[in-house]
Design a protein around this motif. Sequence first.
Motif, mmCIF file in Angstrom:
data_model
loop_
_atom_site.group_PDB
_atom_site.id
_atom_site.type_symbol
_atom_site.label_atom_id
_atom_site.label_comp_id
_atom_site.label_asym_id
_atom_site.label_seq_id
_atom_site.Cartn_x
_atom_site.Cartn_y
_atom_site.Cartn_z
ATOM 1 N N GLN A 297 -0.957 5.427 -4.158
ATOM 2 C CA GLN A 297 -0.217 6.212 -3.179
ATOM 3 C C GLN A 297 -0.689 5.914 -1.765
ATOM 4 O OE1 GLN A 297 -0.592 10.298 -4.334
ATOM 5 N NE2 GLN A 297 0.440 10.027 -6.292
ATOM 6 N N VAL A 298 -2.012 5.692 -1.619
ATOM 7 C CA VAL A 298 -2.543 5.352 -0.300
ATOM 8 C C VAL A 298 -1.950 4.035 0.189
ATOM 9 C CG1 VAL A 298 -4.625 4.806 1.005
ATOM 10 C CG2 VAL A 298 -4.674 6.618 -0.713
ATOM 11 N N LEU B 132 10.055 10.593 -3.253
ATOM 12 C CA LEU B 132 9.319 9.909 -2.193
ATOM 13 C C LEU B 132 9.105 8.437 -2.528
ATOM 14 C CD1 LEU B 132 6.655 12.649 -1.333
ATOM 15 C CD2 LEU B 132 8.910 12.264 -0.326
ATOM 16 N N GLU B 133 8.877 8.148 -3.808
ATOM 17 C CA GLU B 133 8.756 6.753 -4.229
ATOM 18 C C GLU B 133 10.064 6.006 -3.989
ATOM 19 O OE1 GLU B 133 5.924 5.705 -7.760
ATOM 20 O OE2 GLU B 133 7.051 7.486 -8.333
ATOM 21 N N SER C 33 0.803 2.558 -0.883
ATOM 22 C CA SER C 33 2.245 2.702 -0.686
ATOM 23 C C SER C 33 2.541 3.370 0.646
ATOM 24 C CB SER C 33 2.851 3.522 -1.834
ATOM 25 O OG SER C 33 2.642 2.893 -3.073
ATOM 26 N N GLY C 34 1.746 4.398 0.975
ATOM 27 C CA GLY C 34 1.933 5.058 2.261
ATOM 28 C C GLY C 34 1.658 4.132 3.421
ATOM 29 N N ALA C 35 0.621 3.303 3.279
ATOM 30 C CA ALA C 35 0.311 2.342 4.340
ATOM 31 C C ALA C 35 1.432 1.328 4.506
ATOM 32 C CB ALA C 35 -1.008 1.628 4.026
ATOM 33 N N SER D 253 10.530 5.410 -0.312
ATOM 34 C CA SER D 253 9.608 4.360 0.128
ATOM 35 C C SER D 253 10.125 2.983 -0.263
ATOM 36 C CB SER D 253 8.223 4.593 -0.479
ATOM 37 O OG SER D 253 7.679 5.821 -0.068
ATOM 38 N N LEU E 24 4.562 1.783 3.776
ATOM 39 C CA LEU E 24 5.716 2.458 4.355
ATOM 40 C C LEU E 24 5.544 2.620 5.863
ATOM 41 C CD1 LEU E 24 8.400 3.906 3.930
ATOM 42 C CD2 LEU E 24 7.120 5.994 3.460
ATOM 43 N N ALA E 25 4.336 3.017 6.286
ATOM 44 C CA ALA E 25 4.085 3.185 7.716
ATOM 45 C C ALA E 25 4.273 1.874 8.470
ATOM 46 C CB ALA E 25 2.681 3.730 7.938
#
Length: 344
Positions: free
Chosen positions: A320-321, A271-272, A323-325, A275, A327-328
Amino acid sequence: MTVTKPQAPVSVDGGKPTAGDEPVGSARSERLSAQVQQHGALAVLVIVSLVATFSFDSFATGDNVSNMATSSAFLAIVALGMTFVIITGGIDLSVGSLFALGGVLAAWGSRHGTLVALLLPLVVCGAVGVVNGLLVARSRLAPFIVTLAAMLGARGLMLAITDEGANTYLIGKGSFLAELGQGSTLGLGNPVWIMLTLFVAGAVVLRRTRFGQHVYAVGGNEDAAALMGAPVARTKILVYTLSGVLAGLAGALNAAWLASGVTILGNGMELEAISAVVIGGTLLTGGLGYVSGSLVGVLLLKVIQNVINQIGSLDSSYQQVVSGAFLAVVVVAQTWLGRRRQLT
């Protein structure tokens, strides 16, 4: 003699640009969108790095930069293979397990010499990549399902080799393999130089070879690529094989760096890698991507992680939070830019 002045052309569409003006504006808008998509992550990386440099005294020190570069090298090598896969319109969820498997195989093989320690993870992980490619290209199975099965299988093989993680194989100090992972040249660790060499080679292959053209063609429109004579199936097999080999190599280098084959590594690395590749400007739908952008994406994720560690009061899970933001936001931006380029 009366001189008649030429009148300005009358617009028949209410003052909107005429047909002759559209190509200029469209081309300019398309170039701007492409530049934002390709270099947007680099601009964010520079801004975040500058803010961190002025905010934390230890951020820009030589030791911290060297540690960030070395820790980034392993993920970057995995992301390089993932870049080729995603450009073809595929996905590879097995790279995290192959990374862990490659590290264990390298540590186990180090008892039989450096050559075995390096070749064994490349051959085994590359073979898994070949199987992935064959199932995706020949059997026309969904890449998500195929590589998910490979992820579980590779993780199970790694656990079988280590007796459910009870055995940890060590790499002897002073060996060439240990020096390859722990040594440094000109202030940078050897894994960093290996990673940079691979990225230069990857950029040349992707941009300057027929195989690279086939990778873009398959991701852009598989049916059109087949009609033009591009070897679609062979291209897919090769990119999944490359992804497996690079994941195994990254795992072997990481094991050499840690002097052991750690079984708990690699969880979530797929997933990293995805991303980092997407943040770097590669489209998840395929057909467009940049090797350099993937490297920038990896560095951005590692810088964010380091900044969170510098703050100290934040838990590492915040990385992770964030990174997810990121990516979104990037996916939304890519979708918007893609629609805008289609409209222009």
